[in-house]
Design a protein around this motif. Structure first.
Motif, short mmCIF file in Angstrom:
data_model
loop_
_atom_site.label_atom_id
_atom_site.label_comp_id
_atom_site.label_asym_id
_atom_site.label_seq_id
_atom_site.Cartn_x
_atom_site.Cartn_y
_atom_site.Cartn_z
N VAL A 1 41.66 55.38 19.39
CA VAL A 1 40.77 54.24 19.11
C VAL A 1 41.30 52.98 19.79
CG1 VAL A 1 39.89 52.70 17.31
CG2 VAL A 1 39.87 55.17 16.96
N LEU A 2 42.62 52.74 19.64
CA LEU A 2 43.21 51.54 20.26
C LEU A 2 43.10 51.59 21.78
CD1 LEU A 2 44.74 48.90 19.99
CD2 LEU A 2 46.89 50.20 19.96
N ALA A 3 43.27 52.76 22.37
CA ALA A 3 43.16 52.89 23.82
C ALA A 3 41.75 52.57 24.29
CB ALA A 3 43.56 54.30 24.25
N GLU A 4 40.74 53.06 23.54
CA GLU A 4 39.35 52.80 23.92
C GLU A 4 39.03 51.31 23.85
OE1 GLU A 4 34.82 54.08 22.52
OE2 GLU A 4 36.56 55.23 21.82
N VAL A 5 39.51 50.67 22.79
CA VAL A 5 39.31 49.23 22.66
C VAL A 5 40.06 48.47 23.76
CG1 VAL A 5 39.76 47.21 21.20
CG2 VAL A 5 38.88 49.32 20.18
N SER A 6 41.27 48.95 24.08
CA SER A 6 42.11 48.28 25.08
C SER A 6 41.44 48.28 26.45
CB SER A 6 43.47 48.98 25.18
OG SER A 6 44.17 48.88 23.96
N ARG A 7 40.77 49.38 26.79
CA ARG A 7 40.06 49.44 28.07
C ARG A 7 39.01 48.34 28.15
NH1 ARG A 7 40.33 55.00 26.82
NH2 ARG A 7 41.81 56.10 28.17
N ASP A 8 38.26 48.17 27.06
CA ASP A 8 37.22 47.14 27.04
C ASP A 8 37.82 45.75 27.09
OD1 ASP A 8 35.27 49.09 26.87
OD2 ASP A 8 35.15 49.02 24.67
N VAL A 9 38.90 45.54 26.33
CA VAL A 9 39.54 44.22 26.28
C VAL A 9 40.09 43.83 27.64
CG1 VAL A 9 41.54 42.96 25.37
CG2 VAL A 9 40.08 44.28 23.82
N ILE A 10 40.80 44.74 28.29
CA ILE A 10 41.42 44.43 29.58
C ILE A 10 40.36 44.21 30.65
CG2 ILE A 10 42.85 45.39 31.43
CD1 ILE A 10 44.58 46.66 29.22
N ARG A 11 39.31 45.06 30.64
CA ARG A 11 38.22 44.88 31.60
C ARG A 11 37.52 43.53 31.38
NH1 ARG A 11 36.24 49.53 31.18
NH2 ARG A 11 34.88 49.12 29.39
N LEU A 12 37.26 43.17 30.11
CA LEU A 12 36.60 41.90 29.80
C LEU A 12 37.48 40.73 30.22
CD1 LEU A 12 34.19 40.47 28.50
CD2 LEU A 12 35.40 40.60 26.31
N MET A 13 38.79 40.83 29.98
CA MET A 13 39.69 39.75 30.35
C MET A 13 39.78 39.60 31.87
SD MET A 13 41.33 37.40 28.93
CE MET A 13 42.20 36.02 29.68
N ALA A 14 39.80 40.72 32.58
CA ALA A 14 39.83 40.66 34.05
C ALA A 14 38.58 39.98 34.59
CB ALA A 14 39.95 42.07 34.63
N ASP A 15 37.41 40.31 33.99
CA ASP A 15 36.17 39.65 34.39
C ASP A 15 36.21 38.17 34.06
OD1 ASP A 15 35.20 42.07 35.26
OD2 ASP A 15 33.98 42.45 33.48
N GLY A 16 36.79 37.84 32.91
CA GLY A 16 36.90 36.44 32.51
C GLY A 16 37.80 35.64 33.43
N ILE A 17 38.90 36.25 33.85
CA ILE A 17 39.81 35.58 34.79
C ILE A 17 39.11 35.34 36.12
CG2 ILE A 17 41.91 35.91 36.17
CD1 ILE A 17 43.09 37.38 33.73
N ALA A 18 38.38 36.34 36.61
CA ALA A 18 37.64 36.19 37.87
C ALA A 18 36.60 35.08 37.76
CB ALA A 18 36.98 37.51 38.25
N ALA A 19 35.88 35.03 36.61
CA ALA A 19 34.86 34.00 36.42
C ALA A 19 35.49 32.62 36.33
CB ALA A 19 34.06 34.30 35.16
N THR A 20 36.64 32.54 35.67
CA THR A 20 37.34 31.26 35.54
C THR A 20 37.81 30.76 36.90
OG1 THR A 20 38.09 31.85 33.31
CG2 THR A 20 39.29 30.08 34.44
#
Length: 302
Positions: free
Chosen positions: A71-90
């Protein structure tokens, strides 16, 4: 209100968890992340402690992930992908782009240096789109500090705590005359002998104009100016047409073939320009700028 997330749960530990889940063992995860197996083991145990629940069971020397780890791994994939997108947008909102590099340049560098730089950066990073912004030294330095360009190839500016510069080459300044002028076959020109001549020059802000002013200050007279222009190639056109003389850096020597001759100045007026790559120190670890700096250093030693 959301419960506070432990400071011990970091993006790095989540990345190690994902590598372990994908690799299946400590050594495979370590190779994927270029760290030691001990570091992987330590990070997983630290993550388990921070979660306050069991993530793995021990079978021999192997850590076997349980349902909670899945469960944590599945959530981690989403969190890291979302953060990477956020960094790119920033970064995009701040004027930075992972696939776009805006390079400032002096007009005089477009005949040799800039084409070589663009070819070099394309070989290193084919996916990177480059955009060229031309201007005077003063304009480019202002654009650099305003993040309107990512880096600038220009005369190295005065020391500035915010700006990092890499010197590439030095260039002598010459007396520029049209073909067939009385100065054409001189071995050197004394500006004091040119007091009666007409001159053309660049406008304020260009490093070549600064040298122009300094040379005539040494000569002890103010030159008769016909006109000022905003780029070095327009200036050379005026010289070629016999409108006036000027001072030019040696790097433009071949731009107009035999129409404009560059003659050395007498020792009293000789000066050099130091050309380099400048960028903001806060971006010195930017991957695109590291690639650009590597290209420039390679050209410096070629």
């Amino acid at each position: 209100m959301h419960s506070r997330i432990s400071d011990d749960i970091t993006f790095r530990k989540l990345e190690i968890l994902l590598a372990y889940m994908e690799g299946g063992n400590l050594n495979a995860a370590a190779r994927m992340l270029d760290i030691s197996a001990v570091s992987v083991h330590r990070a997983l145990h630290s993550l388990e402690d921070a979660m306050s629940c069991q993530l793995f069971s021990l079978q021999g020397r192997n850590l076997i992930p349980n349902e909670a780890a899945q469960v944590l791994a599945e959530v981690s994939r989403d969190v890291i992908r979302l953060m990477a997108d956020g960094i790119a947008a920033t970064r995009s909102a701040a004027g930075y782009s992972a696939d776009h590099l805006k390079i400032g340049s002096l007009y005089s560098l477009t005949t040799g240096t800039i084409p070589n730089v663009i070819i070099g950066i394309k070989l290193r990073k084919p996916e990177l789109e480059t955009e060229l912004v031309l201007g005077s030294n003063a304009e480019l330095l202002h654009k650099l500090k305003q993040n309107a360009v990512d880096a600038a190839l220009m005369a190295v500016p005065d020391p500035d705590p915010d700006v990092e510069s890499i010197s590439l080459f030095e260039d002598d300044v010459f007396f520029a005359a049209p073909a067939g002028s009385p100065y054409e076959h001189m071995t050197e020109v004394d500006l004091r002998d040119c007091a009666g001549e007409k001159f053309v020059c660049l406008r304020d802000g260009f490093v070549t104009f600064s040298g122009f002013q300094e040379a005539f200050r040494i000569a002890g007279f103010a030159p008769t100016l016909v006109t000022r222009v905003g780029d070095i190639f327009s200036l050379m056109n005026l010289v070629a047409a016999g409108i006036g003389y000027t001072l030019l850096p040696g790097r433009v020597r071949d731009a107009f073939g035999d129409k404009v001759r560059l003659i050395p100045l007498k020792q009293d007026y000789r000066m050099r320009q130091t050309i380099g790559l400048s960028f903001l120190r806060v971006r010195e670890r930017d991957p695109n700028l590291l690639a650009l700096a590597a290209v420039c250093r390679m050209l410096k030693h070629s």
